[in-house]
Design a protein around this motif. Structure first.
Motif: not given
Length: 357
Positions: A153-154, A156-165
């Motif tokens: 994402g660039g 300075q971007a922060t990539l959020q982790t999705p909710d998983v099982t």
């Protein structure tokens, strides 16, 4: 008198080949495993998530690097890039709707394939030349992650982790994330312990000691060096994914920089090259020593015992941390694992001064 070799008589090959032939060693392992499993019951959430969880994940990462550096004898100064590949790959696979189990396998395979490409340099060079090849991997992966928005994402971007099982258990909450990290640490520990006892592990040791001598006795150096990079990078990639989902829960390029690679190498060297327990001790030392030193310096400054500038106060823990590392390398080059082994051997013959062998 409970820590004795006397009285341990093997009547089967299976008992002679077991990992811990001395009963006291087995008791220690089971006690430590029980303490780790029950940690959420007696440990505050702050200590569980800020100390225990990252220690387990970084220990697994250090074990992955130990397999390459300690067992196979191949230097790697870009292992943080391997973990970054695993972290970003797992996030993108999970965001695409695939199960978390597939994301972990995909993270490991992607990191293994890319790691093998740069590890192929080990087939022609060694020593400092191999270090330069792995450094090139670190900087190239950093550049690609920062400059390709589709990945990170660039800059300075922060990539959020999705909710998983994972195995039908939602990976949400401190306890679930802790047990996920613990499971991975146990898997890597058991794997590395047993690899060292297989023909694959013995071939890696032969390549580490003298690759051309290993070729003479029939060990294919080309094959086993690539397998070492593949296996180590696979474990490192999955460790990066576990680090992203269980600890960070959001990744940025700065979290996998060159300084992280140096920290991983320090974990392996300070803990003890090629030692499984040394990976845990080294990871704990590198992660926790600066924290304890910082807290001690801050407390001393608050109590008025230490009157220094804030700038110097911020650097005193780092200076002490570096001095401790140098001290270990000077007085015990085999690391913390050797100190533990010396204590263990002392109890094996106590109260006598030597074993007589």
């Amino acid at each position: 008198m409970f820590y004795r070799l006397s009285g341990v008589h093997h009547t089967r090959y299976e008992t002679a080949r077991q990992l811990w032939p001395i009963p006291a060693d087995r008791w220690q392992v089971w006690i430590l495993l029980a303490l780790a499993l029950g940690a959420p019951l007696y440990m505050a959430d702050l200590y569980l998530t800020s100390y225990m969880l990252p220690w387990l994940v970084w220990s697994a990462a250090a074990l992955s690097l130990t397999l390459l550096m300690g067992v196979a004898g191949q230097l790697h100064f870009g292992f943080a890039a391997v973990m970054a590949i695993g972290a970003y790959t797992s996030i993108h696979i999970a965001r695409a709707g695939w199960p978390f189990e597939i994301a972990l396998i995909g993270a490991g395979l992607t990191a293994a394939v890319i790691g093998c490409v740069f590890g192929a340099a080990a087939l022609r060079v060694k020593g400092l030349y191999l270090v330069m090849a792995t450094l090139a991997m670190q900087y190239l992966v950093d550049w690609v992650i920062i400059n390709v928005p589709a990945i990170s994402g660039g800059a300075q971007a922060t990539l959020q982790t999705p909710d998983v099982t994972f195995l039908f258990v939602p990976m949400q909450g401190d306890t679930a994330l802790y047990y996920g990290a613990l499971l991975w640490a146990v898997i890597v520990t058991v794997l590395v312990l047993n690899i060292k006892r297989t023909s694959f592990g013995r071939a890696l040791v032969a390549v580490r000691d003298k690759d051309y001598a290993a070729s003479i006795i029939g060990v294919n150096s080309f094959k086993y060096k690539l397998l070492a990079f593949f296996t180590s990078s696979f474990l490192g990639g999955v460790s990066g994914a576990v680090l992203a989902f269980c600890y960070y829960q959001a990744v940025t390029p700065e979290q996998f920089g060159f300084n992280v690679s140096i920290q991983l190498v320090a974990m392996v060297l300070v803990g003890g090259l090629g030692s499984v327990i040394g990976a845990y001790l080294g990871a704990g030392f590198v992660l926790l020593a600066p924290i304890f030193l910082t807290n001690a310096m801050a407390y001393a400054a608050i109590q008025g015992w230490l009157t220094v500038s804030s700038n110097l106060l911020a650097h005193i823990p780092l200076m002490a941390y570096g001095a401790l590392i140098i001290g270990f390398l000077l007085f015990e080059p085999l690391g913390l694992a050797k100190i533990y082994d010396n204590i263990r051997k002392y109890f094996l013959v106590w109260p006598f001064r030597h074993s007589g062998s």
